[in-house]
Design a protein around this motif. Structure first.
Motif, PDB file in Angstrom:
ATOM      1  N   GLY A   1      11.217  17.580 -14.662  1.00 46.60           N
ATOM      2  CA  GLY A   1      12.496  17.554 -14.221  1.00 46.60           C
ATOM      3  C   GLY A   1      13.445  18.811 -14.837  1.00 46.60           C
ATOM      4  N   VAL A   2      12.619  19.624 -15.827  1.00 43.56           N
ATOM      5  CA  VAL A   2      13.473  20.894 -16.478  1.00 43.56           C
ATOM      6  C   VAL A   2      12.491  22.060 -15.851  1.00 43.56           C
ATOM      7  CG1 VAL A   2      14.389  19.603 -18.267  1.00 43.56           C
ATOM      8  CG2 VAL A   2      12.120  20.484 -18.567  1.00 43.56           C
ATOM      9  N   ASP A   3      13.139  23.244 -16.247  1.00 40.46           N
ATOM     10  CA  ASP A   3      12.233  24.448 -15.769  1.00 40.46           C
ATOM     11  C   ASP A   3      11.230  25.045 -16.747  1.00 40.46           C
ATOM     12  OD1 ASP A   3      14.161  24.572 -13.649  1.00 40.46           O
ATOM     13  OD2 ASP A   3      15.647  25.635 -14.678  1.00 40.46           O
ATOM     14  N   ASN A   4      11.338  24.429 -17.940  1.00 36.50           N
ATOM     15  CA  ASN A   4      10.392  24.961 -18.892  1.00 36.50           C
ATOM     16  C   ASN A   4       9.981  23.860 -20.068  1.00 36.50           C
ATOM     17  OD1 ASN A   4       9.247  26.461 -21.546  1.00 36.50           O
ATOM     18  ND2 ASN A   4       8.956  27.956 -19.871  1.00 36.50           N
TER      19      ASN A   4
ATOM     20  N   PRO B   1      14.613  12.535 -16.256  1.00 34.60           N
ATOM     21  CA  PRO B   1      16.019  13.074 -16.772  1.00 34.60           C
ATOM     22  C   PRO B   1      16.200  14.620 -16.491  1.00 34.60           C
ATOM     23  CG  PRO B   1      14.438  11.583 -18.307  1.00 34.60           C
ATOM     24  CD  PRO B   1      13.404  12.036 -17.029  1.00 34.60           C
ATOM     25  N   SER B   2      17.596  14.954 -16.859  1.00 31.35           N
ATOM     26  CA  SER B   2      18.120  16.391 -16.621  1.00 31.35           C
ATOM     27  C   SER B   2      17.676  16.982 -18.204  1.00 31.35           C
ATOM     28  CB  SER B   2      19.252  16.383 -16.347  1.00 31.35           C
ATOM     29  OG  SER B   2      20.185  15.667 -17.455  1.00 31.35           O
ATOM     30  N   LYS B   3      17.986  18.209 -18.224  1.00 35.13           N
ATOM     31  CA  LYS B   3      18.103  18.880 -19.473  1.00 35.13           C
ATOM     32  C   LYS B   3      18.764  18.083 -20.429  1.00 35.13           C
ATOM     33  CE  LYS B   3      18.693  23.266 -21.773  1.00 35.13           C
ATOM     34  NZ  LYS B   3      19.016  24.808 -21.335  1.00 35.13           N
ATOM     35  N   ARG B   4      19.979  17.926 -20.106  1.00 37.02           N
ATOM     36  CA  ARG B   4      20.924  17.374 -21.120  1.00 37.02           C
ATOM     37  C   ARG B   4      20.531  15.997 -21.664  1.00 37.02           C
ATOM     38  NH1 ARG B   4      23.791  17.421 -25.416  1.00 37.02           N
ATOM     39  NH2 ARG B   4      25.540  16.386 -25.425  1.00 37.02           N
ATOM     40  N   CYS B   5      20.091  15.205 -20.597  1.00 35.83           N
ATOM     41  CA  CYS B   5      19.702  14.019 -20.876  1.00 35.83           C
ATOM     42  C   CYS B   5      18.514  13.910 -21.788  1.00 35.83           C
ATOM     43  CB  CYS B   5      19.200  13.249 -19.385  1.00 35.83           C
ATOM     44  SG  CYS B   5      18.967  11.498 -19.735  1.00 35.83           S
TER      45      CYS B   5
END
Length: 274
Positions: free
Chosen positions: A97-100, A254-258
């Motif tokens: 869900g995130v880039d890295n 989940p997103s990065k913030r999540c």
């Protein structure tokens, strides 16, 4: 769930198999070192570990072998010796869900943990998209070569999606805990994620998954209590995020913030004895 809702849920599950495009495992190192928070030299500008903005302070190079920094002839003070965190599990473990990788759950947990215990934290993630607890037991735990100070099991959502029975879950989780305790005296089990909230799934299917998640969580709590293992219940953990903020682009992970906020909740529950 009513009898007439079951065929609807099954139909929505079949649709989801063809329409949900899951985010892949992101690139990046699956191990790293978070330095201890510098309480005296604020001019260095290192962000507090718990706010999710400390990624730049983390070494994620592959040269970190996971060996004990205390090895050698010179004694290293406890506060300077890296605390080793190993997490074994599913797609949450590898930050889908995130880039890295360094934006995922495990390095976020390490940053919060370093800030909490005021020690450097060496983190390692062993995970696989789609992993069930059975895969954790037979395929992933045997890969752990470190000597962890804390070993975390993070799986369960895929067991729900695969409709594995409560009996199978009980057997797999019990065995995985036993395997984990053979590697580390301090084991933590994290509950399934909040798949029942996913906008990518139909309403009736989400209702069915919620019922299964609550049942699985109850079994997990019982097993962990019997095994004297800490259970972290994130089933209904409130991040305060809207759905648009909670989910990544696939509306399933989940997103990065999540991830940052989930890491706060996990460490708060997992580490009161450390």
């Amino acid at each position: 769930m009513s009898w007439w809702e079951r065929p609807i849920a099954l139909t929505e599950a079949l649709v989801a198999q063809h329409t949900v495009k899951l985010a892949p495992e992101p690139d990046g190192e699956r191990r790293g070192l978070v330095p201890a928070p510098n309480r005296n030299k604020k001019h260095h500008g290192t962000a507090p570990a718990g706010n999710g903005n400390a990624a730049s302070s983390m070494d994620t190079t592959s040269t970190d072998t996971g060996t004990d920094a205390n090895a050698g002839t010179t004694a290293v003070p406890q506060a300077e010796r890296p605390f080793t965190l190993v997490v074994v599990g599913d797609s949450l473990t590898v930050g889908c869900g995130v880039d890295n990788q360094n934006e995922g759950l495990v390095p976020d947990m390490a940053r919060v943990l370093a800030n909490t215990i005021e020690r450097p934290v060496r983190w390692v993630a062993y995970g696989k998209l789609g992993a069930t607890m059975r895969r954790v037991r037979f395929r992933l735990l045997p890969q752990v070569k470190e000597q962890p100070d804390l070993l975390v099991l993070c799986a369960g959502s895929n067991d729900l999606m695969a409709r594995r029975s409560p009996k199978e879950w009980r057997s797999d989780l019990t065995a995985a805990i036993d395997e984990a305790k053979a590697l580390c005296p301090h084991v933590v089990v994290i509950s399934s994620g909040q798949v029942y909230r996913s906008p990518a799934l139909g309403h009736t299917l989400r209702k069915a998954i919620l019922n299964m998640t609550d049942a699985q969580t109850a079994i997990s709590k019982e097993i962990c209590a019997a095994k004297h293992v800490r259970f972290v219940d994130m089933t209904h953990y409130d991040t305060g995020l809207t759905d648009a903020e909670f989910w990544a682009y696939d509306n399933f992970h989940p997103s990065k913030r999540c991830y940052q906020l989930l890491a706060n909740g996990v460490i708060a529950q997992a580490t009161p004895d450390l």
